[in-house]
Scaffold this active site. Structure first.
Site: not given
Ligand code: GLN
Length: 536
Positions: A382, A508, A510
């Site tokens: 992310c 994600h 994970e």
């Molecule tokens: N802050 C980033 C976004 O909103 C990444 C979010 C995250 O790592 N879950 O796109």
């Protein structure tokens, strides 16, 4: 006919109700029963999505896009069954539902009260999950500790359900602590007695006591607890501190927690539990043939719970690779040009964690430059993937002011920008791009090879995305977009050509790693780190 088990906690928080609930569920599942677990959180937030990780640890996201308590992660990892919004309910959500009904006129003419309206809504949320899916058992974990003001309506709802359904349909397991007093060399039962009294004051007699302890419970102590707390002695269950949470189902099996539950609820379960896969996983976990060091670069490192699912995914991937994965949390704010070599050169792989906001970004960029140039296996999740794109644009494409709009809204080169459908969104709760979306992987890419397929679905939680205006330029320079959302073209995966393992994902992974299904990307990242170590 669904039967209901409530798990409450006493004496102190952090006793591991989630792990006990998940372990019991695992044992019942291993005896052929279908089980769901849900968590009720007594706070007023509608969900934990608006909570800082320091407050509440990781925010776990389900396929249906619910932002939930991290205990749901344990449920999925143990049971290998996806959860949903219905598995996590807060006081805020209960009140919101009741107030919405009140405004709609559903209670017209009546005074709306905690009893029966709030308690009815709680009971409805407990039973709906069982009835909809025909589960044999629903285990409901009540967050907080008996005696908290916040938990009272939940305890009252349990009391009512016990009364309505009777003891063969509904039971209460209370998790407590038996502290050891060093000076007296004794285990002490008084806090447990008091916490059972708290429950009795709410009209609840627990059926089973699970006692967290650092030392084994003697027969004498068990009998004392049984006498003072009014449970039969077989229902006093010892829960010793374990080396790993994955030992707990087997410890509970030894204590016959599942058998006691099956007997009390008269459940039709298989005589022998099928725990072969679980035991194989544990066997591998405890007998690694190799060892690697992975840096986890993030900004919430003081709190392991902030990256819970990442730590667990490494355990799953380590076990299947017969490899001990030592995860070293590294604070991104401590990384700069001067420190990066010292902090990362000994690592066999580096994971750049998810996150929000500007703090720690510069350290992450320094880390990625170092890893990219020194060909250390890299896995970005992310925000970690977004940073990889920014770093590449800055240092390879020489776009000096390349940035993520989240970090520098004024940059003329926002290689990561706000998703168009996020523009204008003012409300903070539940408004990110959340939950499962499809992704198409490029044939022959490393990521497709890891998954062994090209169509995948993964969970998301973000507002920013790869800015496709830079796609061609970035692709041509060697950072390939190897995973795309088939409907929108949103870049889900980037990987670097000519690097042993350099993969960033917008989603994600994970969150979907379980004991029985370790996540393929974590598995291949660990493999790459093992190879890197051998090559050193
Ligand atoms: N802050 C980033 C976004 O909103 C990444 C979010 C995250 O790592 N879950 O796109």
């Amino acid at each position: 006919m669904t039967k209901y088990i409530f798990v409450t906690g006493g004496v102190t928080s952090s006793l591991g109700k989630g792990i006990i609930s998940a372990s019991l569920a695992k044992l019942l599942q291993s005896r052929g029963l279908s089980v769901a677990i849900q968590k009720f959180d007594p706070y007023i937030n509608i969900d934990p999505g608006t909570l800082n990780p320091y407050e509440h640890g990781e925010c776990y996201v389900t396929d249906d896009g619910a932002e939930t308590d991290l205990d749901l992660g344990h449920y999925e990892r143990f049971l290998n069954v996806p959860t949903s919004q219905a598995n996590n309910i807060t006081t805020g959500r209960i009140y919101q539902a009741v107030i919405n009904k009140e405004r709609a006129g559903d209670y017209l003419g009546k005074t709306v009260q905690v009893v029966p309206h709030i308690t009815d809504e709680i009971k409805r949320r407990v039973t709906i999950i069982g009835e909809k899916n025909n589960y044999d058992v629903v285990i409901t974990e009540i967050g907080g500790t008996a005696g908290d003001i916040e938990s009272l309506p939940f305890l009252e709802a349990i009391r009512q359900m016990r009364r309505d359904l009777g003891s063969e349909m509904c039971m209460v397991i209370h998790l407590t602590l038996i502290p050891y007093l060093k000076a007296a060399k004794e285990l002490k039962t008084k806090p447990t007695q008091h916490s059972v009294k708290e429950l009795l004051q709410q009209g609840i007699q627990p059926d089973i006591l699970v006692c967290r302890t650092e030392h084994p419970l003697s027969q004498e102590i068990r009998e004392k607890i049984s006498l003072f707390c009014n449970v039969d002695v077989k229902s006093v269950i010892e829960a010793m501190d374990a080396d790993t949470i994955y030992d707990v189902p087997l410890l509970m099996l030894k204590e016959k927690l599942d058998k006691t539950v099956i007997k009390k609820l008269k459940l039709k379960a298989n005589k022998t539990p099928d725990l072969e896969a679980w035991k194989e996983f544990l066997g591998n976990l405890k007998n690694p043939t190799t060892e690697i060091n992975i840096a986890l670069v993030g900004k919430y490192n003081e709190l392991q719970d902030a990256y819970k699912s990442i730590y667990e995914a490494f355990i799953h991937a380590g076990s299947i690779n017969e490899c001990k994965v030592n995860v070293h949390p590294i604070h991104s704010e401590g990384l700069d040009k001067a420190t990066v070599t010292d902090m990362l050169s000994k690592m066999d792989g580096v994971l750049i964690a998810p996150g929000f906001g500007e703090r720690g970004i510069s350290g992450k960029l320094h880390a990625i430059k170092y890893i990219r140039e020194n060909k250390i296996p890299f896995f970005g999740i992310c925000l970690g993937m977004q940073c990889a794109v920014v770093e590449f644009a800055k240092n390879v494409l020489k776009i000096k002011d390349a940035a993520s709009e989240e970090v520098n809204p004024k940059s003329a080169n926002p290689v990561i920008h706000l998703m168009p459908d996020q523009v204008g969104i003012k409300l903070m709760g539940g408004t990110m791009r959340l939950g499962a979306f499809d992704c198409k992987l490029a044939k022959g890419s490393k990521v497709a090879k890891s998954y062994g397929k090209t169509s995948i679905s993964e969970r998301h939680r973000h507002r920013y995305e790869f800015n496709n205006e830079y796609l061609e330029q970035i692709n041509q320079a060697g950072l390939k977009a190897t995973g795309l959302n088939p409907q929108t073209g949103l870049v889900e995966v980037v990987e670097l050509e000519g690097h042993p393992f350099f993969i960033g994902v917008q989603y994600h992974p994970e969150l979907k790693s379980t004991v029985e299904n370790p996540h393929p990307l974590f598995v291949s990242f660990v493999k790459a780190a093992v190879t890197a170590k051998l090559g050193k």
